[in-house]
Structures are given as C-alpha cells and as structure tokens.
Design an enzyme around this catalytic site. Structure first.
Site: not given
Length: 360
Positions: A66, A327, A209-210, A232, A177
C-alpha cells in the site's frame, strides 16, 4: 541491491501520501515502474497495476503493497491563523505536541506546545487530545493562512529526517509503513527485467490501507489473480516496553516475518495465510538461506490488505518487514530484513506455478 532499496525508501518516505490523497507517491511509483514493467495503469482512485509477463504459461501472481501513510488533515482555519486538524489513520495523541509538520507536503508548521515553565504539574502528566491541539504555520490571520494555499481537507504529514544509525543498515524515518514494501516491489521488477519466469506478475500498489483496506478491495476485483502475496511492515517486540515472548516475539535484524494469522478479536480472524503459501514461503526461505520469523497475533489490532484480498477468494500469503516504533515519525527498520524478504519473493516468482491449490 540493498543500497538501491535504501535510496528508493529515502525518496518514497520524503513524499506526502496520507490516506485519501496519495497522488505524490502514486506519481513517483508510476514513473518508476514504467521503464521496468511491460505495462503500468493507474485507476481512478490511485491504485497502481504494474504488469510483468513471463516467458511461459503459468498462473497470475499478484504482489501487493500500500502507498498511503497515516497523518492528519486540515479541519478548520481559525481567525487568528492557527490550524485545527483531525487524524487520518492511527495517529497517537501522545506523538503530537512539539512536532514539525508539512501541510500538503509544502507548507511547514509546528504543532504548538505550552511552554514548560507555564505548565502546571498535572498538565505535565497529561496527554492533550487532538481536538485541543493546533498547528502554527506563522500566519497572523485566516487570510494569511489561506494565502499560503492552505485549505480544509489538505493532508498533513510529520516532518522526519531520513536517518542512518551508527550501523548504516538501520534507518529511521516516517512512513516506513509501507514505503519499504513499495521499494521492494520496484526492486523485484528491476531484478526480473531480463529474467525468465512462468506466468504473469502483477505489482499492485493500493491506496487507503490505513483507513480500512479500501484500495485492495477495489483492485483485487480487477486483477482476479490466481494467488497473491501481500507485503507490509509489522511491529517488533524487542524493545524494553514489550514482553517479547508472550506479546510479540519479533526481532529487528532476524529476517522477514510471516504472520500466519492476525487480528483475532473475540474469536474472529482478519487474515489467515493460506497453508500452501505458508509451505511455499518456508520452502523458499530454506532455498535462499533467509530466516523467516513466524508469528500469530491473537487479540491484536494488526491487519493488512491480505484481509480483503483473501476474502475475495484468492489464496493469499503475507510477508512483512519488521520495524520498531510503528505509526510514528521515527519508525526504524533493518535493511537486511527487507533484502531478505526480496530474495524470498524473487525465488517464489521464479517458481510461479509450483503450487497446486487443489484443497487436498
């Protein structure tokens, strides 16, 4: 190969691609895929379909990542020029005060923080919620901020330097990410530029995606692959604040990770790696000499695009690159884990067609 991956990651991590407006990243990837793929298409939402056709008949294999990252979005512009904002994806409130940000990748700002010598003792121990935070772009009025080109809905990213640690194989930056996986798919296509492999390879890079695995749900219907491998990142459990054995037995620098089952909540799973693809990953791990860390994630909130791809009836595998501090603006990755994942993936593509997906 490792240095090319690192340079790709550096380029990709510098771009603004918060979920719902990934255009900078999509444009970069489209241009990068064009000379090394047989064809490249971008759909109306920004999902990228790069195709590489093999030299013999065989199944359609889709390798997916992604393009989007977590971030924020402009909610409103105050009359005094300060910016109110909302989160997009899993942004933790504790990370906000005192951070440098970019609005739409162009306008610099800082998330304000009350001067330490003015804070009361209870304030020093509190986490300020996002609705109490604001961004200072140096504007003295709403008109000043608008003159900078700032509008409601513009995406906001953390500013984060691309930092090589004392060991240069360790790299820290934002949006590892999942820009590391985008870099891996680019390098995979580069490696296959003059290679003979059976079947057809789709390099799919999905949006959103998130915020709900949305792009993958759109794209899998278009590709209709015979099987898929989703790439991922995954959190590590090797820092002092995590119980390694019982919570997350994943170490940085010990190879890529295959989460065999993830996101179990109340007895339900988000994704289960197809058993024949799990066997394939193990076989090519041994063939390439790359160690794979196998884990299950029971009761965790972790999931990937593999969820929506497998729910479309596609046998799906999952290979992930471990990273610390997920994140956050300081995600940390070991490039050796990424190159190990690439080596396994390359070996799997070269053997495309070896799996018989008959159930028994």
């Amino acid at each position: 190969m490792k240095e090319r991956l690192k340079e790709r990651l550096k380029d990709l991590a510098s771009l603004c691609g918060v979920s719902g407006d990934e255009r900078e990243v999509v444009r970069y990837l489209r241009d990068a895929f064009t000379p090394i793929a047989d064809s490249v298409e971008v759909d109306s939402w920004g999902n990228i379909y790069a195709i590489k056709r093999g030299s013999a008949d065989g199944p359609v294999l889709m390798v997916s990542a992604h393009s989007d990252e977590i971030g924020m979005v402009v909610k409103s512009i105050r009359d005094d020029g300060f910016i109110c904002f909302d989160r997009v994806g899993g942004v933790n409130d504790v990370l906000l005060p005192g951070r440098k940000v970019l609005i739409r990748g162009k306008v610099p700002g800082v998330i304000g923080i009350k001067a330490g010598h003015l804070q009361k003792e209870e304030e020093k121990r509190q986490v300020r919620p996002i609705r109490e935070c604001y961004i200072d772009v140096g504007a003295s009025s709403k008109k000043d901020a608008e003159a900078m080109g700032i509008k409601i809905g513009h995406r906001i990213t953390f500013q984060s330097d691309f930092t090589e640690m004392y060991n240069p194989d360790l790299v820290s930056t934002k949006s590892i990410d999942n820009r590391i996986s985008c870099a891996i798919i680019l390098e995979l296509f580069f490696n296959l530029n003059h290679a003979d492999f059976p079947g057809t390879l789709y390099g799919l890079v999905c949006v959103q995606e998130e915020i709900g695995l949305r792009g993958a749900a759109m794209a899998v219907k278009k590709v209709k692959p015979d099987w898929a491998v989703v790439l991922d990142t995954i959190p590590c459990g090797d820092t002092p604040d995590i119980n390694f054995q019982s919570e997350l037995p994943i170490k940085l620098g010990h190879g890529p990770v295959c989460p065999l089952i993830d996101g179990i909540e109340g007895g339900f799973a988000n994704n289960v790696v197809h058993p024949k693809i799990a066997e394939c990953i193990e076989r090519h791990s041994q063939k390439t000499g790359v160690n794979v860390q196998y884990v299950t994630l029971s009761g965790e909130s972790y999931t990937t695009d593999a969820t929506n791809i497998s729910l479309a009836g596609v046998p799906t595998g999952l290979l992930t690159t471990p990273r610390r501090y997920s994140h956050s603006p300081v995600e940390l990755v070991n490039m050796n884990d990424a190159t190990g994942l690439l080596n396994i993936l390359n070996s799997m593509v070269m053997s495309n067609g070896e799996i018989d997906f008959t159930y028994f």
